[in-house]
Motif scaffolding. Sequence first.
Motif, short mmCIF file in Angstrom:
data_model
loop_
_atom_site.label_atom_id
_atom_site.label_comp_id
_atom_site.label_asym_id
_atom_site.label_seq_id
_atom_site.Cartn_x
_atom_site.Cartn_y
_atom_site.Cartn_z
N UNK A 164 40.11 -48.12 19.00
CA UNK A 164 40.44 -46.46 18.21
C UNK A 164 39.09 -45.48 18.28
N UNK A 165 38.07 -46.10 19.74
CA UNK A 165 37.11 -45.79 19.62
C UNK A 165 36.80 -44.73 21.04
N UNK A 166 36.98 -46.43 21.70
CA UNK A 166 36.69 -46.18 23.31
C UNK A 166 37.69 -46.70 24.11
N UNK A 167 38.17 -45.35 23.43
CA UNK A 167 39.83 -44.64 23.77
C UNK A 167 40.57 -44.59 25.22
N UNK A 168 39.58 -44.37 26.37
CA UNK A 168 39.42 -44.05 27.54
C UNK A 168 39.53 -45.60 28.58
N UNK A 169 40.08 -46.07 28.90
CA UNK A 169 39.82 -47.51 29.26
C UNK A 169 38.62 -47.43 30.39
N UNK A 200 26.88 -45.15 27.63
CA UNK A 200 25.91 -45.44 26.77
C UNK A 200 25.54 -43.93 26.46
N UNK A 201 25.73 -42.55 27.14
CA UNK A 201 25.36 -41.31 26.38
C UNK A 201 26.84 -40.07 25.63
N UNK A 202 27.30 -41.59 25.89
CA UNK A 202 28.24 -40.52 25.35
C UNK A 202 28.52 -40.29 24.35
N UNK A 203 29.52 -38.97 23.86
CA UNK A 203 29.90 -39.42 22.11
C UNK A 203 30.77 -40.36 22.01
N UNK A 204 31.26 -40.79 22.59
CA UNK A 204 32.06 -42.17 21.45
C UNK A 204 31.13 -43.19 21.32
N UNK A 205 30.32 -43.45 22.06
CA UNK A 205 29.22 -44.59 21.68
C UNK A 205 27.88 -44.24 20.78
#
Length: 312
Positions: free
Chosen positions: A57-62, A16-21
Amino acid sequence: MQYIVLDLEWNQPLSYNSAAYKSVGGKLLFEMIQIGAVKVDEQLKIVDSFSQLIRPTHYVKLHPRIARITHIDPEDLADAPDFNEAVAAFAKWCGEDYVLLTWGCDDISVLNQNMTFFKSETSLSKIYDIQRLFGEVIGNSKERKGLKAAMEHYEIQPDDNMPFHNAVNDAYYTALVFAHLPDPTKVLDYPLAPRKLQHLDKAKKECTAILRVRSLKDALKSSAAMKPPCPVCGKHMEVPEGYVRQREDLYMALGDCPQHGLAFVKMQFGKNDEGKRIVTRSASLSDEQSPAYVHTKHLQWAQKMAMQQEKK
């Protein structure tokens, strides 16, 4: 009219600190990666099935935990249609005269958030809750039973070639439970409404319970200690390493929730006003959920457990 039994699988941010989130925040907590469904006719026979992977398209990495429980190949997701294409194909497959059924409210809540986020123009039928009907049938409507428990209740054996946590397989098993209900049509008495999904702050990611115990040793080996509830969803977590002594009256462990990740569990021993032995069990979700962090914490905890055993 046909019944469409629906199940979904979804991905989540690595942290939840990732750029994607941070780029989408609470607008997309979970991104759908698979739609699975089966058609059930009025004779309660399964007549068709639908399975469609969805390219995130947003959380691309599983997320590693999602990959482990779903066995979905990330390469297959890369070639899959996007969300709007997938949900449109699903609606077309459903046809005209149908209602949607799911097990509980999680799927409809994630579906609703994804449809809102991706501005879907697809229309779907109303959705009804098989889980609530099952609860009424067994006389326990307050405790939401899981799909596996319902299958055990009706002595439905899973197929070794159809593992759980695959959307179309779970939809199939849910349809079998549906067909075993005394009056499946009563499911229409239990319409579902999506709940708002949100990332909980730390105060809301904690749960506490006070338990009566006979001894410290028994308490640490009890199901209350080894399968504590997740502070977010309430489902049982696994405690793989066990409890490490922090001080004479306090023990800690790491808990793993399949859906919400790493949690810290505390067992603090004491006595109540009557002099009876009690333990205050508390669990809080970790703010950091990256795979590297979780892996490191478990390695550290295993080392602490080994050192603790050597001292005995």
